[in-house]
Design a protein around this motif. Structure first.
Motif, short mmCIF file in Angstrom:
data_model
loop_
_atom_site.label_atom_id
_atom_site.label_comp_id
_atom_site.label_asym_id
_atom_site.label_seq_id
_atom_site.Cartn_x
_atom_site.Cartn_y
_atom_site.Cartn_z
N GLU A 270 0.86 -1.18 0.00
CA GLU A 270 0.00 0.00 0.00
C GLU A 270 0.90 1.23 0.00
OE1 GLU A 270 -2.66 -0.21 3.29
OE2 GLU A 270 -3.43 -2.15 2.68
N ARG A 271 0.84 2.01 -1.06
CA ARG A 271 1.68 3.19 -1.17
C ARG A 271 0.93 4.40 -0.62
NH1 ARG A 271 6.05 1.71 -3.94
NH2 ARG A 271 5.84 0.01 -5.41
N PRO A 272 1.49 5.02 0.39
CA PRO A 272 0.81 6.19 0.98
C PRO A 272 0.97 7.42 0.09
CG PRO A 272 2.89 5.80 2.08
CD PRO A 272 2.70 4.67 1.11
N ASP A 273 -0.01 8.28 0.12
CA ASP A 273 0.10 9.55 -0.59
C ASP A 273 0.93 10.50 0.26
OD1 ASP A 273 -1.29 8.91 -2.84
OD2 ASP A 273 -3.24 9.54 -2.03
#
Length: 84
Positions: free
Chosen positions: A40-43
């Motif tokens: 999951e890539r955070p903004d």
């Protein structure tokens, strides 16, 4: 006729005795739960992203030119280019 029914029943039972264990041994397992492995890539805002700083640093980097013919020959020889 009765003998034929016994033979057919025996063949059927032998077939089941072979087919059921074979099916159970060769049945595929359900796929594992990999939901906890998903990336999951955070903004991240631009001002908190390190890429912005790297881009600024490369713009300010002074990439040197070759100072002499000797240096040109060194790099050409290293890269196996003909320089003679």
């Amino acid at each position: 006729m009765r003998k034929l029914l016994y033979v057919l029943a025996a063949v059927f039972l032998i077939g089941l005795a072979i087919a059921i264990p074979t099916y159970l041994l060769l049945a595929d397992d359900p796929p594992p739960d990999t939901s906890d492995l998903v990336v999951e890539r955070p903004d991240i805002p631009q001002d908190q992203n390190a890429w912005t700083y790297f881009a600024r640093a490369t713009e300010k980097t002074d990439w040197p030119e070759f100072a002499s013919l000797e240096e040109d020959r060194f790099w050409a020889a290293r890269d196996e280019e003909e320089w003679d």
